[in-house]
Design an enzyme around this catalytic site. Structure first.
Site, short mmCIF file in Angstrom:
data_model
loop_
_atom_site.label_atom_id
_atom_site.label_comp_id
_atom_site.label_asym_id
_atom_site.label_seq_id
_atom_site.Cartn_x
_atom_site.Cartn_y
_atom_site.Cartn_z
CB THR A 208 -0.93 0.05 1.23
OG1 THR A 208 -0.12 -0.01 2.42
CG2 THR A 208 -1.92 -1.09 1.23
CB ALA A 225 2.20 -7.70 10.64
CG ASP A 347 -1.55 -3.50 15.22
OD1 ASP A 347 -0.52 -3.53 14.53
OD2 ASP A 347 -2.64 -3.09 14.78
CE LYS A 374 -0.97 1.01 14.05
NZ LYS A 374 -1.41 -0.41 14.00
CG ASN A 434 -2.46 4.10 11.53
OD1 ASN A 434 -1.70 3.73 10.63
ND2 ASN A 434 -3.17 3.26 12.22
CB CYS A 653 -19.20 -9.25 9.32
SG CYS A 653 -19.77 -10.97 9.38
CB CYS A 656 -14.91 -5.41 5.73
SG CYS A 656 -13.28 -6.15 5.72
CA CA Z 1 -0.78 -3.84 12.23
#
Ligand code: CA
Length: 723
Positions: A208, A225, A347, A374, A434, A653, A656
């Protein structure tokens, strides 16, 4: 999940829903998008008027900070300060900005790219890695390149099928493709010069990020990841795409032999059979290059799985996860590293934008590299040695009380190592900041950081974790987690950092005084990237679809325009024929954009590239599509069935299709699905009937009964919309 009705369970379910609503990242499904490109991997609409552009050289890139007119790379200059010396548009006249031109992108998913401008041509990307070039004076399309990505592989993208832009060098445009390709295009025509595959396409890996250029090499990382990948950054020779070197972020299976001594060293910080789920560390965003020191700086990602206990038996720092790593540009070997989050359990990637500058600290000009990753601490390192100069909290932090400047290590709170109880931690997986680019204005000495305070996230270990080769591998509890033990309030230690009143903040951080100079608070979480200029301005868009300009020195709001659609990308600016322009790509989606809430309210809007100038034309906001009419469909109101449905929806679900069944705006709102769609829901979910639209086949993850329960719960939500 039984229909637990104890108060603790209900209370924690509400908390979880709230926390998930606010903080979780999301994946990529359902491409209800119709780019009208049919030619296989080729450029189209090549204007005969296009002239071969003047090639961008190493000297041009080195001089980019002084070249006010152009914007030659992702962050404008090698240090990625995103500061423009242009001042025609300034704090005294910015309220006269109007439309110069706009370009409809044909994209209905998230747009995250920063456009580049060279020699009168603007280059940018849309979702599904489509690259386009337009006349920077008029917005007229010159060419468009569609890599023809197989939509059924879109599920591999954790956080939407987004792309953050291109690199340009020696007459070529370089773009990473979501399916793992790296392509070089002729800058004049958009035709492919070369195309290589940079990942094992049988694995859930994606690209991306924007490629970067360093001494004739194209640098590109990858993502994955969350899904069980082993991350790396590769340098390819710009002329033919041949590989120059590869930096592996984490070690592989020792039985296979280590690629180099860096991996052998890193392996001493891991335990168990970490290679089974890849280990992670994927560098999907920030890679910058200092030509003076000849160092490539890579921001590395989180562990795979997230849980340190599952990933590495809870042992070791797990290098080079969540680190800033300096590499020798000649061979990709590690020169120094600094790990922001040892033994990452959250994360907490350090892939967030890296920036270098020479700034005065205690009266001494220091060569620093800076990052607001983060984990909520703002880091300033000596970029020659990697020595930590300081680390200060720039948002609320409850996983640590601070960073020890001697050891460079965080002082964790007891709640940071969650075991079998749910531990609520701030920041959550979306982070306090982010990918949204920050900018630095040397005139004010301030950094403008799109900051988030998304609320506490419920971390807990997944008791029944098993590695899944075609799905997410987080190792943490998902779903509603009703009935799971919650860490008692009196077992939390105090954290640190400023607590804002709002979930989204534009933070003007003074790196010299180590404190905020001013903040602007927003009632929504997502903030676009920032641009600062010598006109004493900071530009930023918001989730509410408003594009704003602030006074760079004091944060006064000077101008805003409603563009109709939530804004995530960073603006850029350039000058042609004596006119200064400001451009921004606007399209809703991305991780937080899929899950919602939808700040602008627009449903499935088309993304647009906007360009503004002084005394321009009227700005008319983009409108989304109308939601379908609702008709009643019967459902089972048994609480146990509904509880199972919401648990399955939240687990499989929501990332998304949105929290609470409400679309974040980019993908289908399932509550509004046609009755005929509900009739074939088993085929869609368990047999991949909508694979061509990007909806993955989840047959290996959910049973027929699970899908029926999800459908039933969605129908109950639909019914409540009709009340
Ligand atoms: Ca991540």
């Amino acid at each position: 999940m039984s229909s637990s009705t104890n108060n603790q369970g209900i209370h924690s379910a509400k908390l979880l829903c709230l926390a998930l609503l606010i903080t979780l990242g999301a994946c990529s499904q359902e491409a209800a998008e119709t780019p009208a490109q049919t030619a296989a991997s080729s450029a189209s609409n090549i204007s005969t008027a296009t002239q071969a552009s003047i090639p961008v050289t190493d000297a041009d890139l080195a001089n980019a900070a002084n070249d006010a007119e152009e914007w030659l790379s992702y962050g404008r200059d090698y240090g990625e300060t995103r500061f423009s010396p242009l001042d025609q548009i300034n704090d005294s006249n910015v309220d006269q900005l109007g439309l110069a031109w706009s370009y409809d992108t044909g994209s209905f998913r998230g747009l995250e790219a920063t456009p580049l401008m060279h020699d009168g041509v603007m280059y940018a990307t849309t979702s599904w890695s489509i690259v386009f070039a337009v006349d920077a004076r008029t917005g007229e399309e010159l060419w468009r390149y569609d890599p023809q990505v197989d939509r059924s592989t879109g599920w591999k993208a954790c956080c939407d099928v987004v792309n953050r832009g291109v690199a340009m060098y020696e007459g070529k445009i370089f773009a990473g493709i979501i399916d793992g390709r790296l392509v070089a295009l002729d800058a004049a025509t958009g035709e492919e010069v070369w195309s290589i595959i940079t990942v094992d396409q049988s694995k859930p890996m994606t690209i991306t990020g924007a490629p970067r250029i360093a001494e004739g090499k194209v640098l590109i990382g990858n993502g994955g990841a969350e899904l069980g990948a082993r991350g790396y950054v590769t340098a390819y020779n710009a002329d033919d795409g041949s590989e120059a070197w590869r930096f592996w972020v984490v070690p592989g299976n020792p039985a296979d032999g280590f690629e180099n001594p860096d991996m052998e060293f890193a392996a001493t910080t891991w335990a168990g059979e970490w290679w089974e789920a890849g280990g992670g560390g994927n560098s999907w965003d920030s890679i910058i290059y200092d030509p003076e020191l000849r160092l490539v700086y890579v921001g590395t990602g989180n562990g795979s799985p997230w849980s340190h206990e599952i990933r590495s038996n809870g042992i070791g720092d797990n290098l080079y996860l969540s680190s800033i790593v300096a590499l020798n540009v000649d061979d990709g070997r590690v020169v120094w590293h600094y790990q922001t989050t040892p033994g990452d359990n959250f994360d907490y990637t350090a892939v967030q934008p890296l920036m270098f500058a020479d700034i005065p600290l205690n009266g001494v000009l220091r060569k620093v590299i800076m990052q607001a990753p983060k984990n909520g601490f703002f880091y300033v390192l000596d970029r020659e040695t990697g020595d930590l100069i300081y680390a200060d909290p720039y948002a609320q932090v409850t996983w640590a009380t601070g960073v020890d400047l001697e050891s460079g290590r965080p002082n964790e709170t007891p709640q940071a190592r969650y075991d079998n109880a749910i531990s609520f931690l701030t920041p959550g997986p979306s982070g306090a900041h982010n990918w949204h680019p920050m900018s630095f204005n040397p005139n004010t000495g301030l950094l403008y950081v799109p900051t988030m305070q998304g609320g506490a996230f419920p971390y807990s270990i997944s008791e029944d974790y098993e590695y899944e080769s075609a799905g997410w591998n987080l190792g943490i509890g998902l779903g509603t987690q009703v009935g799971k033990a919650v860490r008692p309030d009196d077992e939390y230690a105090e954290g640190t950092g400023p607590v804002y009143d709002s979930p989204g903040v534009l933070l003007a951080w003074d790196p010299a005084t180590r404190s905020p100079r001013w903040v602007v608070e927003y009632p929504f979480t997502i903030n676009g990237g920032t641009l600062s200029t010598a006109g004493n301005l900071v530009f930023q868009g918001g989730a509410d679809g408003l594009f704003r300009a602030y006074s760079a020195d004091n944060g006064d709001l000077l101008w805003e325009a409603d563009l109709g659609v939530g804004i995530m990308a960073a603006p850029m600016t350039y000058e042609l024929d004596g006119i200064q322009y400001v451009s921004v790509l606007v399209g809703w989606g991305g991780s937080s954009g899929l899950i919602g809430p939808n700040g602008s309210g627009a449903y499935k809007p088309e993304g647009r590239l906007w360009t503004f100038q002084l005394n321009g034309g009227e700005i008319i906001p983009v409108e989304g599509q109308p939601l379908p009419e609702l008709t009643a469909i019967p459902f089972d109101d048994d609480p146990a069935v509904l509880a199972h449905g919401v648990d399955m929806y939240t687990t499989h679900c929501m990332l998304c299709h949105g929290a609470g069944g409400a679309s974040g705006g980019a993908l289908a709102d399932l509550r509004y699905a046609a009755p005929a769609t509900y009739d074939i829901i088993q085929n869609i979910v368990r047999e991949g009937a909508f694979g061509g639209r990007g909806m993955p086949n989840l047959g290996h993850l959910v049973s027929e009964e699970d899908v029926d329960a999800v459908k039933n719960w969605l129908l109950s939500e639909r019914a409540s919309l009709m009340e």
